[in-house]
Design a protein around this motif. Sequence first.
Motif, PDB file in Angstrom:
ATOM      1  N   ALA A  32      -0.886 -47.539  33.251  1.00  0.00           N
ATOM      2  CA  ALA A  32      -0.440 -47.196  34.600  1.00  0.00           C
ATOM      3  C   ALA A  32       0.551 -48.198  35.248  1.00  0.00           C
ATOM      4  O   ALA A  32       1.727 -47.937  35.212  1.00  0.00           O
ATOM      5  CB  ALA A  32      -1.637 -46.976  35.495  1.00  0.00           C
ATOM      6  N   PRO A  33       0.227 -49.241  35.886  1.00  0.00           N
ATOM      7  CA  PRO A  33       1.130 -49.936  36.812  1.00  0.00           C
ATOM      8  C   PRO A  33       2.438 -50.334  36.158  1.00  0.00           C
ATOM      9  O   PRO A  33       2.541 -50.591  34.986  1.00  0.00           O
ATOM     10  CB  PRO A  33       0.355 -51.162  37.243  1.00  0.00           C
ATOM     11  CG  PRO A  33      -0.982 -51.085  36.655  1.00  0.00           C
ATOM     12  CD  PRO A  33      -1.028 -49.928  35.758  1.00  0.00           C
ATOM     13  N   GLY A  34       3.333 -50.427  36.869  1.00  0.00           N
ATOM     14  CA  GLY A  34       4.690 -50.833  36.518  1.00  0.00           C
ATOM     15  C   GLY A  34       5.373 -49.822  35.608  1.00  0.00           C
ATOM     16  O   GLY A  34       5.936 -48.850  36.075  1.00  0.00           O
TER      17      GLY A  34
END
Length: 140
Positions: free
Chosen positions: A70-72
Amino acid sequence: MSDFDAGYDGGSDVDYGHFSAGQEHEGLDQLHQASGSEYDAQSQFGVFENDHHAAESTDFSTGQHVEYDAPGAVHYESTDFTNYSHDASEDDHVFAAEGSESSHGAEFSELDALSQRFDGAFAEGTQFHAGEGQFGVAAN
């Protein structure tokens, strides 16, 4: 057979005479017969063998792989897979029959025959004179 007998004359001198002559016929017959027979038979048979073997194996599997970050920087991955395996083996074994037969026969016969004939002739005589002291024998 014939006989001639002079007998006894009864005087002072003894005189005796005996004569005989004849024929003889004899025979021998012998017969021997023998016979026989013999028969035999034999048979022998082997074994018949038949074998069949079969084996089968099947594997089937399915799967799905999902990966997510998920992030980035977003990362997504999905994998679907199917695994199929099939194995089979088969063998046959045949052993044929074996056999034998035999027979034997024998016969025999024998005949023995003997035939013999015997013929004979004879003549004999005896003289006795008492007065002169003579004795004589004649034979054939």
